[in-house]
Design a protein around this motif. Structure first.
Motif, PDB file in Angstrom:
ATOM      1  N   GLN A  74       0.728  -1.003   0.119  1.00 14.84           N
ATOM      2  CA  GLN A  74       0.002  -0.002   0.016  1.00 14.84           C
ATOM      3  C   GLN A  74       0.759   1.217   0.041  1.00 14.84           C
ATOM      4  OE1 GLN A  74      -2.190   0.770   3.658  1.00 14.84           O
ATOM      5  NE2 GLN A  74      -3.922   1.708   2.477  1.00 14.84           N
ATOM      6  N   ILE A  75       1.911   1.260   0.886  1.00 11.99           N
ATOM      7  CA  ILE A  75       2.812   2.483   0.817  1.00 11.99           C
ATOM      8  C   ILE A  75       3.521   2.577  -0.467  1.00 11.99           C
ATOM      9  CG2 ILE A  75       5.124   3.138   1.681  1.00 11.99           C
ATOM     10  CD1 ILE A  75       4.421   1.998   4.561  1.00 11.99           C
ATOM     11  N   TRP A  76       3.899   1.831  -1.512  1.00  9.71           N
ATOM     12  CA  TRP A  76       4.519   1.887  -2.630  1.00  9.71           C
ATOM     13  C   TRP A  76       3.709   2.269  -3.494  1.00  9.71           C
ATOM     14  CZ3 TRP A  76       7.078  -3.515  -1.574  1.00  9.71           C
ATOM     15  CH2 TRP A  76       8.305  -3.441  -0.473  1.00  9.71           C
ATOM     16  N   ASN A  77       2.291   1.402  -3.677  1.00 13.83           N
ATOM     17  CA  ASN A  77       1.466   1.583  -4.784  1.00 13.83           C
ATOM     18  C   ASN A  77       0.053   2.256  -4.574  1.00 13.83           C
ATOM     19  OD1 ASN A  77       3.088  -0.355  -6.672  1.00 13.83           O
ATOM     20  ND2 ASN A  77       2.783  -1.773  -4.746  1.00 13.83           N
ATOM     21  N   GLY A  78      -0.219   2.645  -3.263  1.00 13.83           N
ATOM     22  CA  GLY A  78      -1.267   3.262  -3.173  1.00 13.83           C
ATOM     23  C   GLY A  78      -2.883   2.593  -3.034  1.00 13.83           C
ATOM     24  N   VAL A  79      -2.536   1.324  -2.842  1.00 10.27           N
ATOM     25  CA  VAL A  79      -3.693   0.487  -2.747  1.00 10.27           C
ATOM     26  C   VAL A  79      -3.362  -0.647  -1.582  1.00 10.27           C
ATOM     27  CG1 VAL A  79      -2.871  -0.857  -4.848  1.00 10.27           C
ATOM     28  CG2 VAL A  79      -5.158  -1.090  -4.047  1.00 10.27           C
ATOM     29  N   LEU A  80      -4.496  -0.934  -0.844  1.00 14.64           N
ATOM     30  CA  LEU A  80      -4.374  -2.025  -0.061  1.00 14.64           C
ATOM     31  C   LEU A  80      -4.857  -3.291  -0.554  1.00 14.64           C
ATOM     32  CD1 LEU A  80      -3.274  -2.689   2.901  1.00 14.64           C
ATOM     33  CD2 LEU A  80      -5.638  -1.979   3.804  1.00 14.64           C
ATOM     34  N   PRO A  81      -4.211  -4.227  -0.800  1.00 15.94           N
ATOM     35  CA  PRO A  81      -4.762  -5.496  -0.992  1.00 15.94           C
ATOM     36  C   PRO A  81      -5.404  -6.515  -0.163  1.00 15.94           C
ATOM     37  CG  PRO A  81      -2.168  -5.895  -0.720  1.00 15.94           C
ATOM     38  CD  PRO A  81      -2.766  -4.423  -0.571  1.00 15.94           C
ATOM     39  N   ASP A  82      -6.139  -7.430  -0.310  1.00 17.43           N
ATOM     40  CA  ASP A  82      -6.846  -8.445   0.581  1.00 17.43           C
ATOM     41  C   ASP A  82      -5.900  -9.526   0.848  1.00 17.43           C
ATOM     42  OD1 ASP A  82      -8.616  -9.889   1.576  1.00 17.43           O
ATOM     43  OD2 ASP A  82      -9.949 -10.371   0.115  1.00 17.43           O
ATOM     44  N   VAL A  83      -5.534  -9.578   2.181  1.00 20.51           N
ATOM     45  CA  VAL A  83      -4.824 -10.476   2.656  1.00 20.51           C
ATOM     46  C   VAL A  83      -5.214 -11.938   2.370  1.00 20.51           C
ATOM     47  CG1 VAL A  83      -3.585 -11.386   4.525  1.00 20.51           C
ATOM     48  CG2 VAL A  83      -3.662  -9.111   4.174  1.00 20.51           C
ATOM     49  N   GLY A  84      -6.548 -12.135   2.798  1.00 23.31           N
ATOM     50  CA  GLY A  84      -7.058 -13.340   2.940  1.00 23.31           C
ATOM     51  C   GLY A  84      -6.742 -14.522   1.807  1.00 23.31           C
ATOM     52  N   PRO A  85      -6.958 -14.143   0.452  1.00 22.20           N
ATOM     53  CA  PRO A  85      -6.661 -15.096  -0.521  1.00 22.20           C
ATOM     54  C   PRO A  85      -5.335 -15.530  -0.822  1.00 22.20           C
ATOM     55  CG  PRO A  85      -8.265 -13.470  -1.260  1.00 22.20           C
ATOM     56  CD  PRO A  85      -7.785 -12.730  -0.031  1.00 22.20           C
ATOM     57  N   VAL A  86      -4.214 -14.356  -0.618  1.00 23.44           N
ATOM     58  CA  VAL A  86      -2.986 -14.636  -0.694  1.00 23.44           C
ATOM     59  C   VAL A  86      -2.284 -15.624   0.308  1.00 23.44           C
ATOM     60  CG1 VAL A  86      -0.653 -13.401  -0.861  1.00 23.44           C
ATOM     61  CG2 VAL A  86      -2.808 -12.383  -1.755  1.00 23.44           C
ATOM     62  N   LEU A  87      -2.718 -15.232   1.637  1.00 18.23           N
ATOM     63  CA  LEU A  87      -2.517 -16.337   2.852  1.00 18.23           C
ATOM     64  C   LEU A  87      -2.871 -17.624   2.415  1.00 18.23           C
ATOM     65  CD1 LEU A  87      -1.310 -16.672   5.390  1.00 18.23           C
ATOM     66  CD2 LEU A  87      -3.470 -16.120   6.691  1.00 18.23           C
ATOM     67  N   ILE A  88      -4.226 -17.863   1.964  1.00 17.22           N
ATOM     68  CA  ILE A  88      -4.452 -19.133   1.687  1.00 17.22           C
ATOM     69  C   ILE A  88      -3.676 -19.869   0.759  1.00 17.22           C
ATOM     70  CG2 ILE A  88      -6.630 -20.538   0.754  1.00 17.22           C
ATOM     71  CD1 ILE A  88      -8.159 -18.750   2.075  1.00 17.22           C
ATOM     72  N   ALA A  89      -3.287 -19.214  -0.644  1.00 13.12           N
ATOM     73  CA  ALA A  89      -2.681 -19.684  -1.563  1.00 13.12           C
ATOM     74  C   ALA A  89      -1.266 -19.997  -1.011  1.00 13.12           C
ATOM     75  CB  ALA A  89      -2.608 -18.553  -2.786  1.00 13.12           C
ATOM     76  N   LEU A  90      -0.547 -18.972  -0.324  1.00 16.74           N
ATOM     77  CA  LEU A  90       0.739 -19.356   0.301  1.00 16.74           C
ATOM     78  C   LEU A  90       0.768 -20.346   1.198  1.00 16.74           C
ATOM     79  CD1 LEU A  90       3.655 -18.212   0.330  1.00 16.74           C
ATOM     80  CD2 LEU A  90       2.896 -16.647   2.073  1.00 16.74           C
ATOM     81  N   ARG A  91      -0.291 -20.704   1.925  1.00 18.21           N
ATOM     82  CA  ARG A  91      -0.111 -21.840   2.814  1.00 18.21           C
ATOM     83  C   ARG A  91      -0.162 -23.099   2.062  1.00 18.21           C
ATOM     84  NH1 ARG A  91       1.623 -21.815   8.069  1.00 18.21           N
ATOM     85  NH2 ARG A  91       0.248 -20.402   8.581  1.00 18.21           N
ATOM     86  N   ALA A  92      -0.910 -23.069   0.986  1.00 21.55           N
ATOM     87  CA  ALA A  92      -1.197 -24.141   0.084  1.00 21.55           C
ATOM     88  C   ALA A  92       0.064 -24.511  -0.737  1.00 21.55           C
ATOM     89  CB  ALA A  92      -2.424 -24.296  -0.873  1.00 21.55           C
ATOM     90  N   GLN A  93       0.919 -23.513  -0.826  1.00 16.34           N
ATOM     91  CA  GLN A  93       2.153 -23.749  -1.680  1.00 16.34           C
ATOM     92  C   GLN A  93       3.207 -24.392  -0.770  1.00 16.34           C
ATOM     93  OE1 GLN A  93       5.100 -20.266  -2.339  1.00 16.34           O
ATOM     94  NE2 GLN A  93       4.262 -20.694  -4.563  1.00 16.34           N
ATOM     95  N   LEU A  94       3.131 -23.737   0.399  1.00 14.32           N
ATOM     96  CA  LEU A  94       4.158 -24.458   1.446  1.00 14.32           C
ATOM     97  C   LEU A  94       3.815 -25.969   1.773  1.00 14.32           C
ATOM     98  CD1 LEU A  94       4.512 -21.596   4.203  1.00 14.32           C
ATOM     99  CD2 LEU A  94       6.173 -22.178   2.478  1.00 14.32           C
ATOM    100  N   HIS A  95       2.480 -26.354   1.665  1.00 13.00           N
ATOM    101  CA  HIS A  95       2.271 -27.708   2.130  1.00 13.00           C
ATOM    102  C   HIS A  95       2.433 -28.386   0.763  1.00 13.00           C
ATOM    103  CE1 HIS A  95      -0.903 -26.632   5.510  1.00 13.00           C
ATOM    104  NE2 HIS A  95       0.303 -26.407   5.816  1.00 13.00           N
ATOM    105  N   ALA A  96       2.324 -27.837  -0.299  1.00 16.06           N
ATOM    106  CA  ALA A  96       2.720 -28.728  -1.633  1.00 16.06           C
ATOM    107  C   ALA A  96       4.224 -29.158  -1.737  1.00 16.06           C
ATOM    108  CB  ALA A  96       2.159 -27.763  -2.816  1.00 16.06           C
ATOM    109  N   ASN A  97       5.156 -28.073  -0.848  1.00 18.88           N
ATOM    110  CA  ASN A  97       6.577 -28.472  -1.112  1.00 18.88           C
ATOM    111  C   ASN A  97       6.839 -29.460   0.120  1.00 18.88           C
ATOM    112  OD1 ASN A  97       6.871 -26.540  -2.942  1.00 18.88           O
ATOM    113  ND2 ASN A  97       7.021 -24.916  -1.607  1.00 18.88           N
ATOM    114  N   LEU A  98       6.110 -29.985   1.027  1.00 19.19           N
ATOM    115  CA  LEU A  98       6.409 -30.937   1.895  1.00 19.19           C
ATOM    116  C   LEU A  98       7.018 -32.176   1.623  1.00 19.19           C
ATOM    117  CD1 LEU A  98       3.314 -30.745   4.555  1.00 19.19           C
ATOM    118  CD2 LEU A  98       5.866 -30.058   4.784  1.00 19.19           C
TER     119      LEU A  98
END
Length: 291
Positions: free
Chosen positions: A267-291
């Motif tokens: 937000q500081i750099w680009n002037g827009v606050l993104p939605d954390v929820g979907p990105v957190l879900i996708a990131l957690r799935a990516q981590l689990h996929a690397n197990l």
């Protein structure tokens, strides 16, 4: 609110990076690329490993080459504060540590978004700090970024412990000077002063990088207590495993804090606050996929 960094002439060339040492494990490129796709912002985001003895030179080269913004991670947050000391946000000034850098009108600017990221993640997990007894383990850049926000959130007690007692006492003194209103809620000492019952125990040390847990003799978990490790990994960290065996009702790594603080940087750099929820879900799935 901090003024967003102005865009450079060609948006496709807006360059960002996470700087640290080590940094190969960082998920920040995935997070910011996901934020960019969500918000329609064009950017390039990379990992930048700075030599331990040349952080300042690496930062200068990045911005000289047209870079727009840097996320700062271990072990450079305090050095980043020194570099940007003439252009600090209030959050960064009080914290004594910076995790977000950008150039504005030829001046290096710095902010600390760690506290907001942590508080938002605690809220997400139903662990509002208000009225809680909190043990904060560590006194480096990560701890500095969250100490005052935890106090401002209304915790009953914040006790800072560190392997080097002097560092814990220095952080205590800095927080007391910055916010004397909270002096009665704040204390500090060595790891051996962790004795007591805590509602939230936060590991702000880098011990989990080496798969070790801080030694916290006498520390006990209150009913429904949370153990929170700012570090994250594909499996539960050593601190999380210790906490669970010691009676913590809930254990969590710092992935949600990572995504939350990144959103504020974005937000500081680009002037827009993104939605954390979907990105957190996708990131957690990516981590689990690397197990």
């Amino acid at each position: 609110m901090t003024t967003p960094a102005p865009p450079i002439s060609n948006p496709a060339l807006r360059k960002f990076a996470v700087i640290g040492n080590p940094v190969a494990h960082s998920r920040s490129p995935f997070i910011h690329e996901a934020f960019a796709a969500q918000t329609g912002v064009s950017l390039v985001y990379e990992r930048l490993c700075a030599p331990l003895d040349n952080f300042a030179g690496t930062v200068k080269q990045f911005f000289d080459d047209g870079g727009v913004g840097l996320n700062v991670t271990v072990p450079f947050k305090e050095q980043a504060w020194q570099m940007a000391k003439d252009g600090l946000s209030e959050r960064a000034r009080v914290a004594g540590a910076v995790n977000t850098l950008w150039m504005q009108d030829g001046q290096l600017k710095g902010c600390n978004t760690d506290g907001i990221g942590l508080l938002n993640d605690l809220e997400r997990q139903g662990q509002n700090p208000t009225g809680k007894r909190i043990l904060l383990v560590g006194a480096g850049g990560a701890a500095k970024g969250v100490a005052l926000p935890l106090l401002e959130a209304g915790c009953t007690k914040l006790h800072i412990v560190n392997r080097t007692v002097e560092k814990a006492m220095a952080l205590h003194a800095a927080m007391t000077d910055a916010a004397p209103t909270y002096a009665l809620s704040l204390s500090a000492g060595g790891l051996d002063s962790a004795d007591g019952q805590w509602d939230i125990v936060i590991n702000a040390t880098s011990s989990s990088i080496d798969d070790k847990a801080p030694d916290l003799p006498g520390a006990r978990f209150a009913p429904n207590a949370l153990a929170y490790d700012m570090f994250y990994a594909t499996r539960p960290t050593a601190f999380m495993r210790w906490a669970e065996s010691a009676g913590a009702a809930h254990v969590c790594d710092g992935l949600g804090m990572l995504v939350g603080q990144a959103a504020v940087s974005f937000q500081i750099w680009n002037g827009v606050l993104p939605d954390v929820g979907p990105v957190l879900i996708a990131l957690r799935a990516q981590l689990h996929a690397n197990l």
